[in-house]
Design an enzyme around this catalytic site. Structure first.
Site, PDB file in Angstrom:
ATOM      1  N   LYS A  40       0.887  -1.167   0.000  1.00  0.00           N
ATOM      2  CA  LYS A  40       0.000   0.000   0.000  1.00  0.00           C
ATOM      3  C   LYS A  40       0.924   1.216   0.000  1.00  0.00           C
ATOM      4  O   LYS A  40       1.241   1.791   1.052  1.00  0.00           O
ATOM      5  CB  LYS A  40      -0.893  -0.004   1.242  1.00  0.00           C
TER       6      LYS A  40
ATOM      7  N   GLY B 127      -7.558   5.805  -3.396  1.00  0.00           N
ATOM      8  CA  GLY B 127      -8.587   6.473  -4.185  1.00  0.00           C
ATOM      9  C   GLY B 127      -8.833   5.752  -5.501  1.00  0.00           C
ATOM     10  O   GLY B 127      -8.580   4.554  -5.629  1.00  0.00           O
TER      11      GLY B 127
END
Length: 205
Positions: free
Chosen positions: A37, A121
């Site tokens: 991530k 996002g």
């Protein structure tokens, strides 16, 4: 499949849920999965276990310690805005080449084990002040999984995301339709409608 990038039509669609589900499946199959991530915002430093990176770590059987989070997440910010904006408001900057190198190095460390890279996002969300997630996926040369949901406007958002990825030469492995809240419509109804407009494989969670 050795590595895949999970992106979405927008935020709060269910990327982390889908990523954790896949990682848990691979772990049960003893495939030693890895997670990355690279950028994360909208978290509390004292609650890393419930952050996106923390949930990904849990899915592969690792604790959400600051050290483990740092290993899979290059930069994290507390404010719930795009990472480049969060960095700018703190007087910092994000270097795109550094982010690209971070992800590539973690993929190499996985040594061929299945790896998920989760974006922050949607597909067109900024990574830095001059690069978008679509740029990152393209430069990583990874196939993508697109996460979407059944909401008003989703057909347009999903077809736009697929068109953008096709134009950039990004292979779309599949589109996964989630139901983040009860206010979202049934995934199958959306999948049936999308079959009129796309030949990409759609499935629900």
């Amino acid at each position: 499949m050795s590595s895949v990038f999970i992106t979405a039509t927008g935020t709060e669609i269910g990327k982390t849920f889908v990523a954790c589900k896949l990682l848990s499946q691979w772990k049960e199959q003893e495939k030693n999965p890895h997670a990355i991530k690279p950028l994360m915002s909208g978290f509390g430093e004292g609650d890393l276990a419930n952050s996106d990176a923390g949930l990904l770590l849990n899915a592969i059987g690792q604790d959400a310690t600051p050290e483990n989070v740092n290993r899979i997440c290059m930069k994290r910010f507390e404010k719930s805005v795009a990472p480049n904006q969060a960095a700018r408001e703190l007087g910092q900057s994000l270097d795109y080449d550094d982010i690209l190198a971070f992800v590539n190095s973690r993929v190499l460390l996985a040594n061929g084990a299945p790896t998920i890279v989760e974006g922050a996002g949607g597909i067109m969300s900024p990574v830095t002040d001059d690069k978008l997630h679509v740029d990152l996926i393209s430069d990583l040369a990874m196939p993508a999984i697109l996460v979407t949901a059944n909401y008003l406007g989703s057909i347009s958002h999903t077809l736009t995301a697929l068109d953008v990825m096709e134009r950039r030469g990004i292979p779309v492995e599949r589109v996964i339709v989630t139901r983040p809240t009860l206010e979202h419509g049934e995934p199958q109804a959306f999948i049936d409608e999308m079959s009129r407009w796309s030949n990409v494989w759609f499935e629900s969670t």
